[in-house]
Design an enzyme around this catalytic site. Sequence first.
Site, PDB file in Angstrom:
ATOM      1  CG  ASP A  79      -1.000  -2.379 -11.024  1.00 16.71           C
ATOM      2  OD1 ASP A  79      -1.159  -3.596 -10.828  1.00 16.71           O
ATOM      3  OD2 ASP A  79      -1.108  -1.527 -10.115  1.00 16.71           O
ATOM      4  CG  ASP A  94       0.594   1.226  -7.714  1.00 17.55           C
ATOM      5  OD1 ASP A  94       0.256   1.293  -6.524  1.00 17.55           O
ATOM      6  OD2 ASP A  94       0.333   0.229  -8.418  1.00 17.55           O
TER       7      ASP A  94
END
Length: 277
Positions: A9, A224
């Site tokens: 990410d 996350d």
Amino acid sequence: MAIKMIATDLDGTLLTSDHRISSKTKKALQMANKMGIKVVPASGRPLPGVLPYLKQLNISGRNNYAILFNGGVVQRLTGEKLISNDLTYEDLKEILHYQQLGKVNLHFMTENHYYTMDRNLSIIMAAASALNNMKIRVRDLPQIPQDFRFIKAEFSGSASEIKDFREKLPKVFFEKWNASSSGISSLGTDTIEVNNLAASKGLAIHQLAHRLGFHENEVVVFGDQGNDLSMFENNNFYKVAMENAISDLKERADLITKDHDDDGIAYALKKIITSQV
């Protein structure tokens, strides 16, 4: 563990709070790339929003890839689409209807532009437009052609506005689309990202790995937020959660690394790559 692919990410993971790649993380990923490990962004962003960071890592060309729009599209870095899970004009109308449940902004993302029917643009929408090098087109619904297709919709607002809005969304909303959250804590804002039900980061990573001839247990994923959850639901991936990650990811992680502002990816890769050389 033999690593063939690193899927990461961007916001809150690869990037620090001020939207840069730390020097230690840059060196770690450049080393991985030189070892022949594919470094693949898995982001909610479009291609123009990830290319500047890959350029910093010296990663380019048609033999490198990006998972974009939360898995809505998989592209070569030269732009060629390998996988695409679009949404239609009918989806647009239905999603637009749900906007009435709260005080939130809504925009629709294509490969090249953001489209919105909102006249008062939020700070988060303007910031996303700038970060991703994507222009915003403000249109009324009658101006949208019925053959219009888009890849992702995004509701945005303050964290409290999105929380209230999410609680009002009916179960059928989440049954029809793949909807996930991607908070931006530094701005005190939040989003709900809406994709085709067939689109997710986890599935896109699986499909790309298969296409490249990699086994799932040769893939490391970093994340996350809620839009990374699909990556962490695959038991075969080696899953690394950032210290700043939500609890749902940490509970599924094989490793919890340091914060994204504290070279978390570099710290994890030192442990993982050292074990295979």
